[in-house]
Design a protein around this motif. Structure first.
Motif, PDB file in Angstrom:
ATOM      1  N   THR A   2     -10.833 -49.856 -75.745  1.00 22.93           N
ATOM      2  CA  THR A   2     -12.174 -50.072 -75.211  1.00 22.93           C
ATOM      3  C   THR A   2     -13.194 -50.099 -76.344  1.00 22.93           C
ATOM      4  O   THR A   2     -12.901 -49.712 -77.486  1.00 22.93           O
ATOM      5  CB  THR A   2     -12.555 -48.956 -74.236  1.00 22.93           C
ATOM      6  OG1 THR A   2     -12.688 -47.724 -74.974  1.00 22.93           O
ATOM      7  CG2 THR A   2     -11.505 -48.798 -73.141  1.00 22.93           C
ATOM      8  N   SER A   3     -14.430 -50.526 -76.019  1.00 19.92           N
ATOM      9  CA  SER A   3     -15.495 -50.555 -77.022  1.00 19.92           C
ATOM     10  C   SER A   3     -15.797 -49.148 -77.522  1.00 19.92           C
ATOM     11  O   SER A   3     -16.118 -48.954 -78.712  1.00 19.92           O
ATOM     12  CB  SER A   3     -16.753 -51.185 -76.431  1.00 19.92           C
ATOM     13  OG  SER A   3     -17.230 -50.440 -75.322  1.00 19.92           O
ATOM     14  N   GLU A   5     -13.601 -46.633 -77.714  1.00 23.14           N
ATOM     15  CA  GLU A   5     -12.488 -46.259 -78.588  1.00 23.14           C
ATOM     16  C   GLU A   5     -12.574 -46.961 -79.936  1.00 23.14           C
ATOM     17  O   GLU A   5     -12.288 -46.355 -80.983  1.00 23.14           O
ATOM     18  CB  GLU A   5     -11.156 -46.577 -77.902  1.00 23.14           C
ATOM     19  CG  GLU A   5     -10.863 -45.676 -76.698  1.00 23.14           C
ATOM     20  CD  GLU A   5      -9.688 -46.171 -75.879  1.00 23.14           C
ATOM     21  OE1 GLU A   5      -9.056 -45.346 -75.191  1.00 23.14           O
ATOM     22  OE2 GLU A   5      -9.399 -47.398 -75.921  1.00 23.14           O
ATOM     23  N   ARG A   6     -12.962 -48.222 -79.938  1.00 25.90           N
ATOM     24  CA  ARG A   6     -13.108 -48.965 -81.200  1.00 25.90           C
ATOM     25  C   ARG A   6     -14.184 -48.336 -82.068  1.00 25.90           C
ATOM     26  O   ARG A   6     -14.028 -48.210 -83.289  1.00 25.90           O
ATOM     27  CB  ARG A   6     -13.419 -50.441 -80.926  1.00 25.90           C
ATOM     28  CG  ARG A   6     -12.235 -51.255 -80.430  1.00 25.90           C
ATOM     29  CD  ARG A   6     -12.521 -52.745 -80.510  1.00 25.90           C
ATOM     30  NE  ARG A   6     -13.647 -53.134 -79.665  1.00 25.90           N
ATOM     31  CZ  ARG A   6     -13.527 -53.482 -78.387  1.00 25.90           C
ATOM     32  NH1 ARG A   6     -12.346 -53.476 -77.795  1.00 25.90           N
ATOM     33  NH2 ARG A   6     -14.600 -53.837 -77.686  1.00 25.90           N
ATOM     34  N   ASP A 232     -21.297 -45.605 -68.975  1.00 25.21           N
ATOM     35  CA  ASP A 232     -21.041 -46.476 -67.823  1.00 25.21           C
ATOM     36  C   ASP A 232     -21.928 -47.721 -67.848  1.00 25.21           C
ATOM     37  O   ASP A 232     -21.559 -48.772 -67.317  1.00 25.21           O
ATOM     38  CB  ASP A 232     -21.265 -45.718 -66.518  1.00 25.21           C
ATOM     39  CG  ASP A 232     -20.172 -44.694 -66.224  1.00 25.21           C
ATOM     40  OD1 ASP A 232     -19.103 -44.797 -66.843  1.00 25.21           O
ATOM     41  OD2 ASP A 232     -20.413 -43.795 -65.391  1.00 25.21           O
ATOM     42  N   ALA A 236     -21.501 -47.490 -76.317  1.00 24.99           N
ATOM     43  CA  ALA A 236     -20.283 -47.006 -76.980  1.00 24.99           C
ATOM     44  C   ALA A 236     -20.432 -45.547 -77.371  1.00 24.99           C
ATOM     45  O   ALA A 236     -19.439 -44.865 -77.653  1.00 24.99           O
ATOM     46  CB  ALA A 236     -19.997 -47.848 -78.219  1.00 24.99           C
TER      47      ALA A 236
END
Length: 353
Positions: A2-3, A5-6, A232, A236
């Protein structure tokens, strides 16, 4: 991946929580505590000398080997106007007299801008903090490229879609989306331009469909539920400032802490009277006096700040905290007094609830 996590993976963070780089409040102890707890601690160096900035970075590295953020001010140099500054000093003269002092003869431009501060730029290239963030605007694309080439991750504050587009075009890595609820200075590039004053939530949704850069939500976020809501909405990570002011590691003085603990924390105002640029802080006598009907425009930023700081220094000698810049967001009544690491843990528990 996910963004979120990145973003965490790129910076080596465990949690999407950033402690805002509050000038005069953030300290090496606080930044290190936040970073060591898995978030991203921050320091603001725009209000000090290059030597002081170097020492802050060295002191933080002595406390943690985790990444942290260094923030710089990218404001346009002050427009000096002797008549405007004289009118502002004349307006403040009764306050100086009340505190038993003569009004200053002249004011100084107390904070240099990073735009022309080659020594600060060279310091960052030499010490290479993990993250450098820009407020009030952007340095040249050449400087941004040089910082990134040095392995530094860059952030810049946007209060509008237009500013976010400029940030992306300049080659910055991520955008701090600052809503009008935020405490401290609004990061607008041009104080004379129209300001829609978007809330954090609205700004996030506007930017989410217009940029591929990671978004960091800033403004009014005080607890884990607020962080979760920001994620949500497309963020990020979330940046919290006021939430950390009551931490024992912060440099906030007793008057600042007392106001955050009091009912007055519920009354914040965007004002340019303290520094010369719009900033949100807790109402006090200085703001009420300086914004009274018929008051002249304050001197330009940061020249006006020189006057306010001199008044506050005088008042503090008498135990009077009615002249300070007690920056706080609209969520100020939700501030909690606990060590920074404990606050991170508390926020994480609330996010998971």
């Amino acid at each position: 991946m996910t963004s979120i996590e990145r973003f965490l993976d790129r910076l080596g963070l465990r949690f999407p929580i950033i402690q805002a780089p509050m000038a005069g409040v953030s300290t090496p102890r606080m930044a290190a505590a936040v970073s060591h707890a898995g978030g991203l601690g921050s320091l603001a160096i725009g209000a000090g000398t290059v030597a002081q900035a170097r020492q802050m970075i060295v002191d933080t590295r002595a406390l943690t080997d985790k990444p942290f953020n260094i923030n710089v001010f990218c404001h346009a140099p002050a427009v000096r106007d002797v008549h405007r500054e004289a009118a502002w000093l004349a307006h403040l003269a009764p306050l100086f007299a009340e505190l038993g002092a003569a009004v200053p003869v002249a004011l100084d431009e107390i904070y240099p801008t990073f735009l022309g501060d080659e020594a600060a730029f060279e310091l960052l290239l030499e010490l290479r903090p993990a993250v450098v963030s820009f407020h009030f605007g952007l340095p040249s694309t050449e400087k941004i490229a040089a910082l990134r080439q040095a392995g530094i991750y860059t952030l810049a504050t946007a209060t509008s879609v237009r500013e976010a587009i400029l940030i992306e075009q300049a080659g910055v890595d991520a955008i701090v989306a600052q809503g009008v609820e935020a405490g401290g200075h609004r990061g607008v590039f041009d104080p004379q331009a129209p300001d829609e004053r978007h809330s954090t939530g609205v700004l996030l949704r506007l930017l989410a469909g217009r940029t591929a850069l990671p978004l960091i939500a800033a403004g009014g976020i005080m607890d884990g539920q607020g962080i979760r809501a920001a994620l949500d909405l497309g963020a990020a990570a979330a940046q919290l400032g006021t939430a950390f002011v009551l931490c024992p590691e912060s440099a906030a003085n007793a008057g600042y802490r007392a106001k955050l603990h009091s009912e007055r924390a519920a009354s914040t105002r965007l004002t340019a009277t303290l520094s010369g640029r719009l900033a949100r802080g807790i109402d006090n006598r200085f703001i009420e006096y300086a914004e009274a009907p018929g008051s002249p425009a304050p001197a330009d930023y940061p020249v006006a700040y020189d006057a306010a700081k001199r008044l506050n220094a005088l008042a503090s000698q008498h135990g009077n905290s009615e002249f300070g810049a007690y920056w706080a967001g609209q969520g100020a009544p939700l501030a909690r007094a606990m060590p920074a690491a404990q606050l991170i843990s508390t926020l994480l528990g609330e996010m998971a609830a």
